[in-house]
Every structure is written in structure tokens, then in C-alpha cells.
Design an enzyme around this catalytic site. Structure first.
Site, PDB file in Angstrom:
ATOM      1  N   ALA A  20      37.140  36.835  25.910  1.00  0.00           N
ATOM      2  CA  ALA A  20      36.348  35.803  25.598  1.00  0.00           C
ATOM      3  C   ALA A  20      37.158  34.415  25.742  1.00  0.00           C
ATOM      4  CB  ALA A  20      35.737  35.815  24.160  1.00  0.00           C
ATOM      5  N   CYS A  21      37.764  33.987  27.010  1.00  0.00           N
ATOM      6  CA  CYS A  21      38.693  33.190  27.213  1.00  0.00           C
ATOM      7  C   CYS A  21      38.182  31.840  27.664  1.00  0.00           C
ATOM      8  CB  CYS A  21      39.705  33.858  28.190  1.00  0.00           C
ATOM      9  SG  CYS A  21      39.896  35.490  28.162  1.00  0.00           S
ATOM     10  N   THR A  22      38.845  30.763  27.731  1.00  0.00           N
ATOM     11  CA  THR A  22      38.568  29.555  28.136  1.00  0.00           C
ATOM     12  C   THR A  22      39.684  29.073  29.021  1.00  0.00           C
ATOM     13  OG1 THR A  22      37.501  29.064  25.840  1.00  0.00           O
ATOM     14  CG2 THR A  22      38.294  27.224  27.435  1.00  0.00           C
TER      15      THR A  22
END
Length: 339
Positions: free
Chosen positions: A13-15
Site C-alpha cells: 500500500a505504497c505511495t
């Protein structure tokens, strides 16, 4: 090895965002969010490495043209990194991904080596997009190590000139979004829908209200606002500090996971790549210090350069500070997960 989409109970669940600063400063930052230890170490790869797509007898083959510094996943994949030309590649989770069926006729490329293929072969986003648009391989995916779910990822690219691209596979077809304006990427939904959602928040204005949850779409809105709201300092140290402040703002607090929302997991580590100065910064959430690798002082020579590894330990708890070039140890290169 199989291809397709599988909704998982836990996911990356990266940005990721690209900062365009003063004096042609370009900085790419990303967070790595995952339910458990992702087994990350930092590797140095010189030019001249012979690579295989690890997809069986008809795997794509290549020799690295550029040296790179990368963050591994489980020491079987490249999740993030920058090459000596200043090209940055990041893979993030996208549960909507659906890859072409692999019949062995086209050259195959394991998804574990996707980012490394780009770092090894290209200096700019333009070069990469032109080559990938011709589809020189078929992406082949498999289960995440230790888990019964397929790796479903999309790839972001940025270069030292500030150009950017997002590559996704939707309904079995490659989709490339290419523009300097595509500064931010998170997880679900697909990138086209992320852009549409962000238009809504642009109308409201970030100084009035911003969404505050850990959802991918909310993190996208916050990153998109802050990456252009922070000052464009002419001091590179301040620019790096600003980039870190934004990627921390869109991180997920450690210990948090949301079982019914697979795109939310705790942030494990963050990277910030200074593509002008060729500095690659790493911050583990479980250690007190930031360290960095100076690519300009590494030996990437095909003749004398060595594959080297910086052991980050379980949960990336080994402590390093400042320039970590001297802490790397010569190591045999890992093998990408494949057939």
C-alpha cells in the site's frame, strides 16, 4: 507461474511522488507499506551483468548498460531503485492488475525483474516508454513469497529531467501513462481513475480540506497537494527534508493494517532519490537514522565493478547513518523469482 488478479488479505500500500524543485532539482520519494517484513536489503549492481527474465526457456535476456542501486524485496525482486543516469523505478501494488496469458512464445519477464530491466537498460523515461510500448516481453507473475496471492503490481518511472510514466496491465493489456505532470502514484484504483479522483480534490483546494485516511485515493490527494505546495528551496538539504516530510505525511502508522481493505498496511520503509546529485536515501521506520548511498562514488565499471549488498537485517533494523557506501559487502547477485 500464472497470471491474473487475486484480491488479497494483505498488500503493498505504497505511495510515490516526484518533486520538481529549484535549479532543475528532481527528487522521487516512495513509501513501502506491507503487513510483514518484506526482507529488504540495498544492493549495488554494476554494468555488464548478464540477466535473464526467469520465465522459462524463452526468457528475455539482456546485459545491464547502467549500474544501479536498488532496494530488494525478499532478495528475489527489485522493488525500488535508481541507476547512474538518474532514472528511478518503483513498483507498487495494484490489485486491479491483469497480465497477458503467457504461452511461452513471446520472451517472458518475471515481474520480480520488471523494475530492474528498466534500470539496467534506459537512461530516461522517453527511452523506456519508447521501448516498452513495443512490448519486447510478456510479464509473468507468481505468488508473493510465503503467501497465497499473486503479485499484482504497476510500475512508475521518473528521470533526472523530471519526466514521469506509469505502466499498468489492465484486462491483460499494457497501459502507459506518460507525462511530466504525473507526479503522484498510489495503489487502487487504476491510474486513470486516480487522476479523476484527484480532480475533485483540486476543486476543493488543499488549503481548505484534504482527506485524512490511509486509503490509497486519500494518500494520492494529499501527496498531489503537498508535493507542489512545499517551497522550492535552492538548498538541496532543505529540498530533501521537504520530500521526506511529504512522504512521511502519506505513510501509514506502524502497526496499522486493515483486514477488509487490502491496500492498507503499515509503512516499513521510505526512500528518497535525489536524481540531480545521484543520492539514494533510505529510512526504516524501526531505526533512528537516515542513511544514503552516493552513486557518484560507486564503481559501476563492467570490468572492475562488484555486486555489493548492504544487509539491513530483520525488519530493516540494522542501524546506519550518513553515507553508507563503505558498509557494503561484495556478494553474489540474487536470482529473481521466476519459473
Amino acid at each position: 507461474m500464472s497470471a491474473g488478479v487475486m484480491v488479497s488479505s494483505a498488500a503493498y500500500a505504497c505511495t510515490r511522488f516526484v518533486y520538481h524543485g529549484a535549479n532543475d532539482e528532481v527528487i522521487t520519494a516512495r513509501s513501502m507499506d506491507w503487513k510483514t517484513d518484506v526482507g529488504t536489503n540495498i544492493w549495488v549492481f554494476p554494468r555488464g551483468l548478464r540477466r535473464s527474465g526467469e520465465a522459462g526457456p524463452n526468457s528475455i535476456q539482456w546485459t545491464s548498460k547502467y549500474g544501479s542501486v536498488i532496494a530488494s524485496g525478499y532478495d528475489i525482486s527489485t522493488t525500488d531503485g535508481m541507476n547512474e543516469a538518474g532514472l528511478v523505478a518503483n513498483v507498487l501494488w495494484l490489485v486491479e492488475s491483469s497480465y497477458p496469458k503467457y504461452d511461452g512464445r513471446m520472451p517472458g519477464l518475471s515481474i520480480a525483474a520488471w523494475a530492474q530491466y528498466v534500470l539496467d537498460n534506459f537512461a530516461t523515461v522517453d527511452e523506456a516508454v519508447d521501448a516498452l510500448a513495443k512490448e519486447p516481453y510478456t510479464i509473468v507473475t507468481d505468488n508473493v513469497p510465503g503467501d497465497n496471492k499473486l503479485a499484482t503490481l504497476h510500475l512508475s518511472l521518473s528521470d533526472a529531467g523530471g519526466d514521469s510514466a506509469i505502466i499498468e496491465y489492465i484486462d491483460g493489456k499494457q497501459v502507459i501513462h506518460h507525462s511530466r505532470d504525473y507526479q503522484v502514484m498510489t495503489n487502487s484504483p487504476t491510474y486513470e481513475k486516480q487522476l479523476a479522483l484527484n480532480e475533485y480534490w483540486k476543486e476543493i483546494g488543499g488549503t481548505v480540506m484534504l482527506p485524512g485516511t490511509n486509503r490509497a485515493s486519500d494518500r494520492f490527494a494529499r501527496a498531489a497537494f503537498y508535493v507542489n505546495a512545499i517551497p522550492k528551496s535552492e538548498d538541496p538539504v532543505e529540498a530533501i527534508a521537504s520530500a521526506f516530510s511529504v512522504i512521511r505525511n502519506v505513510s501509514v502508522p506502524f502497526g496499522i493494517s486493515t483486514p477488509d481493505q487490502p491496500n492498507i498496511s503499515s509503512t516499513r520503509w521510505r526512500t528518497v532519490a535525489d536524481q540531480k546529485s545521484k543520492l539514494y536515501f533510505f529510512e526504516s521506520v524501526l531505526t533512528p537514522n537516515i542513511f544514503w548511498v552516493d552513486l557518484t562514488k560507486l564503481n559501476f565499471s563492467e570490468e572492475t565493478g562488484k555486486v555489493m549488498k548492504l544487509d539491513l537485517g530483520p525488519n530493516q533494523t540494522h542501524i546506519y547513518a550518513g553515507v553508507a557506501n563503505g558498509q557494503f559487502k561484495e556478494t553474489e547477485p540474487f536470482k529473481f523469482l521466476g519459473l
